[in-house]
Design a protein around this motif. Structure first.
Motif, PDB file in Angstrom:
ATOM      1  N   ASP A 164      -1.503 -15.949 -10.050  1.00  0.00           N
ATOM      2  CA  ASP A 164      -1.141 -15.282 -11.297  1.00  0.00           C
ATOM      3  C   ASP A 164      -0.126 -14.183 -10.981  1.00  0.00           C
ATOM      4  N   PHE A 165       0.547 -13.671 -11.994  1.00  0.00           N
ATOM      5  CA  PHE A 165       1.560 -12.654 -11.748  1.00  0.00           C
ATOM      6  C   PHE A 165       1.707 -11.745 -12.960  1.00  0.00           C
ATOM      7  N   LYS A 166       2.012 -10.470 -12.677  1.00  0.00           N
ATOM      8  CA  LYS A 166       2.187  -9.481 -13.726  1.00  0.00           C
ATOM      9  C   LYS A 166       3.335  -8.549 -13.363  1.00  0.00           C
ATOM     10  N   LEU A 167       3.831  -7.854 -14.374  1.00  0.00           N
ATOM     11  CA  LEU A 167       4.941  -6.929 -14.198  1.00  0.00           C
ATOM     12  C   LEU A 167       4.410  -5.499 -14.207  1.00  0.00           C
ATOM     13  N   LEU A 168       4.696  -4.760 -13.143  1.00  0.00           N
ATOM     14  CA  LEU A 168       4.286  -3.365 -13.039  1.00  0.00           C
ATOM     15  C   LEU A 168       5.445  -2.488 -13.489  1.00  0.00           C
ATOM     16  N   VAL A 169       5.189  -1.654 -14.504  1.00  0.00           N
ATOM     17  CA  VAL A 169       6.231  -0.783 -15.059  1.00  0.00           C
ATOM     18  C   VAL A 169       5.935   0.659 -14.647  1.00  0.00           C
ATOM     19  N   LEU A 213      11.802  -5.139  -8.382  1.00  0.00           N
ATOM     20  CA  LEU A 213      13.016  -5.693  -8.982  1.00  0.00           C
ATOM     21  C   LEU A 213      14.020  -4.609  -9.360  1.00  0.00           C
ATOM     22  N   SER A 214      13.511  -3.403  -9.576  1.00  0.00           N
ATOM     23  CA  SER A 214      14.356  -2.269  -9.947  1.00  0.00           C
ATOM     24  C   SER A 214      13.565  -0.996  -9.653  1.00  0.00           C
ATOM     25  N   PRO A 215      14.165   0.174  -9.817  1.00  0.00           N
ATOM     26  CA  PRO A 215      13.420   1.416  -9.590  1.00  0.00           C
ATOM     27  C   PRO A 215      12.214   1.592 -10.509  1.00  0.00           C
ATOM     28  N   THR A 216      12.147   0.819 -11.588  1.00  0.00           N
ATOM     29  CA  THR A 216      11.022   0.972 -12.522  1.00  0.00           C
ATOM     30  C   THR A 216      10.155  -0.275 -12.655  1.00  0.00           C
ATOM     31  N   LEU A 217      10.540  -1.370 -12.007  1.00  0.00           N
ATOM     32  CA  LEU A 217       9.801  -2.623 -12.184  1.00  0.00           C
ATOM     33  C   LEU A 217       9.467  -3.278 -10.845  1.00  0.00           C
ATOM     34  N   THR A 218       8.226  -3.732 -10.717  1.00  0.00           N
ATOM     35  CA  THR A 218       7.781  -4.519  -9.565  1.00  0.00           C
ATOM     36  C   THR A 218       6.951  -5.687 -10.075  1.00  0.00           C
ATOM     37  N   VAL A 219       7.127  -6.845  -9.477  1.00  0.00           N
ATOM     38  CA  VAL A 219       6.297  -8.006  -9.792  1.00  0.00           C
ATOM     39  C   VAL A 219       5.197  -8.111  -8.743  1.00  0.00           C
ATOM     40  N   VAL A 220       3.979  -8.338  -9.207  1.00  0.00           N
ATOM     41  CA  VAL A 220       2.872  -8.594  -8.292  1.00  0.00           C
ATOM     42  C   VAL A 220       2.315  -9.983  -8.578  1.00  0.00           C
ATOM     43  N   PHE A 221       2.222 -10.802  -7.531  1.00  0.00           N
ATOM     44  CA  PHE A 221       1.540 -12.090  -7.584  1.00  0.00           C
ATOM     45  C   PHE A 221       0.178 -11.891  -6.931  1.00  0.00           C
ATOM     46  N   PHE A 222      -0.856 -12.556  -7.460  1.00  0.00           N
ATOM     47  CA  PHE A 222      -2.183 -12.282  -6.908  1.00  0.00           C
ATOM     48  C   PHE A 222      -3.132 -13.466  -7.123  1.00  0.00           C
ATOM     49  N   ASP A 223      -4.107 -13.537  -6.246  1.00  0.00           N
ATOM     50  CA  ASP A 223      -5.154 -14.554  -6.318  1.00  0.00           C
ATOM     51  C   ASP A 223      -6.175 -14.111  -7.362  1.00  0.00           C
ATOM     52  N   ILE A 226      -9.956 -13.631  -6.926  1.00  0.00           N
ATOM     53  CA  ILE A 226     -10.433 -12.469  -6.175  1.00  0.00           C
ATOM     54  C   ILE A 226     -10.164 -11.155  -6.899  1.00  0.00           C
ATOM     55  N   TYR A 227      -8.984 -11.033  -7.523  1.00  0.00           N
ATOM     56  CA  TYR A 227      -8.553  -9.729  -8.025  1.00  0.00           C
ATOM     57  C   TYR A 227      -8.469  -9.675  -9.551  1.00  0.00           C
ATOM     58  N   LYS A 228      -8.625  -8.451 -10.039  1.00  0.00           N
ATOM     59  CA  LYS A 228      -8.371  -8.118 -11.436  1.00  0.00           C
ATOM     60  C   LYS A 228      -7.247  -7.092 -11.440  1.00  0.00           C
ATOM     61  N   VAL A 229      -6.158  -7.398 -12.146  1.00  0.00           N
ATOM     62  CA  VAL A 229      -5.006  -6.507 -12.220  1.00  0.00           C
ATOM     63  C   VAL A 229      -4.850  -6.036 -13.659  1.00  0.00           C
ATOM     64  N   GLY A 230      -5.197  -4.777 -13.909  1.00  0.00           N
ATOM     65  CA  GLY A 230      -5.164  -4.259 -15.272  1.00  0.00           C
ATOM     66  C   GLY A 230      -6.122  -5.030 -16.166  1.00  0.00           C
ATOM     67  N   ASN A 231      -5.838  -5.035 -17.465  1.00  0.00           N
ATOM     68  CA  ASN A 231      -6.624  -5.836 -18.389  1.00  0.00           C
ATOM     69  C   ASN A 231      -6.219  -7.297 -18.283  1.00  0.00           C
ATOM     70  N   LYS A 232      -7.188  -8.181 -18.388  1.00  0.00           N
ATOM     71  CA  LYS A 232      -6.966  -9.596 -18.112  1.00  0.00           C
ATOM     72  C   LYS A 232      -5.821 -10.185 -18.928  1.00  0.00           C
ATOM     73  N   LEU A 328      -5.635  -2.248  -9.596  1.00  0.00           N
ATOM     74  CA  LEU A 328      -5.929  -3.526  -8.962  1.00  0.00           C
ATOM     75  C   LEU A 328      -7.252  -3.441  -8.216  1.00  0.00           C
ATOM     76  N   LYS A 329      -8.198  -4.263  -8.617  1.00  0.00           N
ATOM     77  CA  LYS A 329      -9.532  -4.222  -8.034  1.00  0.00           C
ATOM     78  C   LYS A 329     -10.003  -5.634  -7.673  1.00  0.00           C
ATOM     79  N   ILE A 330     -10.920  -5.699  -6.726  1.00  0.00           N
ATOM     80  CA  ILE A 330     -11.619  -6.957  -6.446  1.00  0.00           C
ATOM     81  C   ILE A 330     -12.732  -7.101  -7.479  1.00  0.00           C
ATOM     82  N   HIS A 331     -12.692  -8.181  -8.282  1.00  0.00           N
ATOM     83  CA  HIS A 331     -13.691  -8.334  -9.338  1.00  0.00           C
ATOM     84  C   HIS A 331     -14.995  -8.904  -8.781  1.00  0.00           C
ATOM     85  N   SER A 332     -15.988  -9.062  -9.646  1.00  0.00           N
ATOM     86  CA  SER A 332     -17.337  -9.431  -9.194  1.00  0.00           C
ATOM     87  C   SER A 332     -17.359 -10.774  -8.474  1.00  0.00           C
TER      88      SER A 332
END
Length: 353
Positions: A164-169, A213-223, A226-232, A328-332
């Motif tokens: 999965d992947f999300k944009l970090l602002v 990707l820029s000074p204000t944006l990063t993409v995170v890909f994650f399993d 295992i992980y919860k990134v922000g709200n689902k 970013l946390k390891i979920h149950s």
């Protein structure tokens, strides 16, 4: 025929321009971590490049330039719209291709391949001084190493398509920086499990990949197993804590080939702060060789282990900083995930391999 494209980039100019000084596209801040040289406004065209890095005929350089056109448009759209493509769409595959090529074409990868060859040669000669290395591995030229590395692009893409992947602002006054090896692979899950072997393979359980990707944006890909990134349901995560930004920037520092890149909002004091924080961590991507055993299905394991080690395993040191990001946390399910007896802990889609 010799190409007139002497200055060949392993980090695309279209990517570096996103971090340029006052967005002027021509200058960029640099810091070399080995000689501690800080330059606020360096010529961008000379960064992330080497003379004839891909060879003097220009064929690899031209092929990569053709691919970069589509990738540049994709990254530009993500930055301008602050949206990511839908999973499994054409644009998603292009984004994964950007990750794969940026990794495979980097001097870190090429030097690692060369060092692994030297490690293999040294180990085999210790076992047998008369060994003929050509029976095991051909002695490749620099260009052949690059071609071999780039041949892994499709495989890398296939092995991260499930993530999965999300944009970090970034909403803080600190900005993201990048480096001459911006693809950071991190495995917080296996790090916490005290896993002794490689943690950063593309098919491993618990993998995360960060790329600014820029000074204000990063993409995170994650399993997501295992992980919860922000709200689902959220595809965009707004970051308001400077500590999170600092931790992500430290990853770039210890992962880089030699140079950090940044815009006008990052000064020498902040770079020195990151340097000091990074000193307690080992450098990522250093080549490593492990010796182990080949055990066939019907072998007596104890007998095999009592003999000589007959398996060489090549990998690199992992990026490890005791990462603790607020979003970013390891979920149950991740906490209850059980490691198996395999030498490599792969994610579910790849266990069949």
């Amino acid at each position: 025929m010799k190409t007139n494209k002497k200055n060949q980039h392993y980090i695309p100019k279209f990517y570096l321009r996103n971090f340029s000084y006052n967005q002027n596209k021509n200058e960029i801040g640099i810091f070399n971590i080995f000689n501690n040289v800080f330059v606020q406004r360096a010529k961008l065209r000379h960064q992330g490049s080497k003379n004839f890095f891909y060879g003097i005929d220009g064929k690899i350089e031209d092929a990569l330039a053709n691919i970069e056109g589509n990738l540049a448009d994709l990254i530009k759209n993500i930055i301008s719209d602050q949206t990511l493509p839908k999973k499994f769409s054409v644009e998603h595959i292009e984004l994964l291709t950007f990750v794969a090529i940026t990794d495979a074409r980097n001097p870190v990868r090429i030097d690692t391949m060369k060092n692994h060859y030297l490690q293999m040669e040294k180990t085999l000669k210790e076992l047998d001084p008369n060994v003929n290395m050509n029976n095991f591995l051909p002695n490749l030229t620099h260009e052949e190493h690059i071609k071999l590395s780039l041949s892994n692009t499709n495989t890398i893409t296939e092995h991260i398509i499930d993530l999965d992947f999300k944009l970090l602002v970034n909403k803080t006054s600190n900005t993201f920086l990048t480096s001459d090896f911006p693809i950071v692979k991190y495995n917080q899950f296996l790090e916490l499990k005290k896993w002794k072997h490689s943690k950063s393979g593309y098919s491993l359980v618990g993998l995360k990949i960060f790329i600014p990707l820029s000074p204000t944006l990063t993409v995170v890909f994650f399993d997501s197993a295992i992980y919860k990134v922000g709200n689902k349901k959220d595809k965009i995560i707004e970051l308001s804590k400077k500590e999170d930004i600092d931790q992500l920037n430290i990853l770039q520092y210890i992962n880089c080939f030699s140079t950090i890149f940044f815009n006008e909002r990052i000064n020498n004091d902040y770079i020195n702060y990151l340097k000091k924080k990074s000193e307690k961590y080992s450098r990522a991507n250093d080549p490593r060789l492990e010796l182990s055993y080949i055990v066939e299905e019907n072998d007596d394991v104890n007998k095999v282990l009592a003999g000589k080690q007959n398996l060489m395993i090549f990998n690199t040191t992992d990026c490890e900083t005791n990462l603790n990001l607020s979003f970013l946390k390891i979920h149950s399910n991740g906490k209850h995930y059980k490691l198996d007896s395999r030498f490599t802990q792969v994610r579910k889609p790849y266990k069949k391999y």
